[in-house]
Scaffold this active site. Structure first.
Site, short mmCIF file in Angstrom:
data_model
loop_
_atom_site.label_atom_id
_atom_site.label_comp_id
_atom_site.label_asym_id
_atom_site.label_seq_id
_atom_site.Cartn_x
_atom_site.Cartn_y
_atom_site.Cartn_z
N ASN A 143 0.86 -1.18 0.00
CA ASN A 143 0.00 0.00 0.00
C ASN A 143 0.90 1.24 0.00
OD1 ASN A 143 -1.85 2.01 0.44
ND2 ASN A 143 -2.38 1.39 2.53
N TRP A 144 1.03 1.84 -1.18
CA TRP A 144 1.94 3.00 -1.30
C TRP A 144 1.33 4.28 -0.76
CZ3 TRP A 144 5.16 2.95 -6.51
CH2 TRP A 144 6.01 1.84 -6.49
N LYS A 145 0.02 4.24 -0.45
CA LYS A 145 -0.67 5.44 0.05
C LYS A 145 -0.43 6.60 -0.93
CE LYS A 145 -0.38 3.52 4.65
NZ LYS A 145 -0.41 3.72 6.09
N HIS A 180 -9.87 1.58 4.42
CA HIS A 180 -8.65 1.80 5.19
C HIS A 180 -8.93 2.84 6.28
CE1 HIS A 180 -4.61 2.97 6.30
NE2 HIS A 180 -4.17 1.85 5.73
N GLU A 207 -7.34 5.25 7.31
CA GLU A 207 -7.03 6.63 6.92
C GLU A 207 -8.18 7.23 6.12
OE1 GLU A 207 -3.21 5.80 5.20
OE2 GLU A 207 -2.39 5.42 7.20
N GLU A 258 -6.09 -4.29 10.72
CA GLU A 258 -5.05 -3.29 10.96
C GLU A 258 -5.40 -2.47 12.20
OE1 GLU A 258 -2.80 -2.15 7.13
OE2 GLU A 258 -4.65 -1.01 7.15
N GLY A 284 1.87 2.79 10.83
CA GLY A 284 2.83 3.87 10.67
C GLY A 284 3.54 4.28 11.95
N SER A 307 2.72 -1.66 10.71
CA SER A 307 4.15 -1.70 11.01
C SER A 307 4.78 -3.06 10.74
CB SER A 307 4.42 -1.26 12.45
OG SER A 307 4.05 0.10 12.62
N GLY A 338 2.51 -0.86 4.49
CA GLY A 338 2.57 0.53 4.08
C GLY A 338 4.00 0.99 3.88
N GLY A 339 4.57 1.59 4.90
CA GLY A 339 5.88 2.21 4.78
C GLY A 339 6.96 1.31 4.20
P1 PGA Z 1 2.36 0.67 7.80
O1 PGA Z 1 0.92 0.88 7.10
O2 PGA Z 1 2.91 -0.64 7.30
O3 PGA Z 1 3.16 1.85 7.34
O4 PGA Z 1 2.13 0.65 9.27
C1 PGA Z 1 0.04 -0.19 6.93
C2 PGA Z 1 -1.22 0.30 6.26
O5 PGA Z 1 -1.69 1.40 6.60
O6 PGA Z 1 -1.79 -0.39 5.39
#
Ligand code: PGA
Length: 248
Positions: free
Chosen positions: A10-12, A95, A97, A163, A169, A201, A222-223
């Protein structure tokens, strides 16, 4: 009951054309490898068209959201049929976010998931508790309520991503024992072959431990998904055929 493992990048809201070579590197390293399952890359909408020719084999393409309607007066939105026409295979919906930043309700998330299915896409439905629910020992009730209200009813062809919001994050992944308990509870409700991914994470140095937890069928990353050098070891940890399953 065979559950197909799935690891999603997930590159956001990150990445430009200069980052497409990361997808090339992922494709090159995945080609011909003895892995079991699927990898999907979810770049921002702007890169989906350029990413399309880079998918193939076990490497699939995912989007990060879709609108619940197929078309119409929705300025700035993208529909599931539009994504399908671009060669997208999966779409992340709900998600945290987006639930927080765009006030998406469970009902909206369900509508998006069902729109994705109607367009031939596989939705990845995200659920997860805020820290206050975990601190109050209400995490499981919170997540199961969200699961019941967000999951599509029209088909069993979807994935769930658990999640915990406080783990996203932050560098603070959930404990394997807590992941185990939540995934067991989610599996109990689903009762079907849907993959249940963990997200929050996931990094190269904790992926192997999380991948071995029973009822964890993959990861939403994500990251650590922006660079092939970080993401590929995570893929290997989750999709290597020798990955053993442990009770924790
Ligand atoms: P993260 O994000 O790996 O940076 O914690 C995961 C996500 O939001 O899908």
């Amino acid at each position: 009951m065979g559950v197909t493992r799935l690891v999603v990048a997930n590159w956001k809201m990150n990445g430009g054309t200069e980052d497409l070579d990361q997808i090339d590197a992922m494709a090159a390293r995945l080609f011909g490898r003895d892995l079991t399952g699927t990898v999907a890359v979810a770049p921002p909408f702007t890169l989906l068209g350029a990413a399309r020719p880079r998918k193939g084999g076990r490497l699939k393409l995912a989007a990060q959201d879709c609108h619940q309607e197929a078309d119409g007066a929705h300025t700035g939105d993208i529909s599931a049929p539009m994504l399908a026409a671009l060669g997208v295979d999966y779409v992340i919906v709900g998600h945290s976010e987006r639930r927080a930043g765009h006030r998406e309700t469970d009902a909206a998330v369900r509508a998006k998931a069902e729109a994705a299915l109607a367009a031939g896409l596989t939705p990845i439905v995200c659920i997860g508790e805020p820290e206050v629910a975990r601190d109050a020992s209400e995490a499981e009730a919170f997540v199961l309520d969200q699961l019941d209200a967000s999951r599509p009813r029209t088909s069993d062809d979807f994935a769930i991503a658990y999640e915990p919001i406080w783990a996203i994050g932050t560098g603070r992944a959930a404990m394997p024992s807590d992941i185990r308990a939540m995934h067991r509870a989610i599996r109990g409700v689903l009762g079907g072959p849907q993959p249940i991914l963990y997200g929050g994470s996931v990094k190269p140095d904790n992926a192997a431990e999380i991948a071995q937890v029973k009822d964890v069928d993959g990861a939403l990353v994500g990251g650590a998904s922006l660079r092939a050098a970080d993401f590929l070891p995570i893929v290997e940890a989750f999709l290597a055929p020798q990955a053993a399953v442990t009770e924790v």
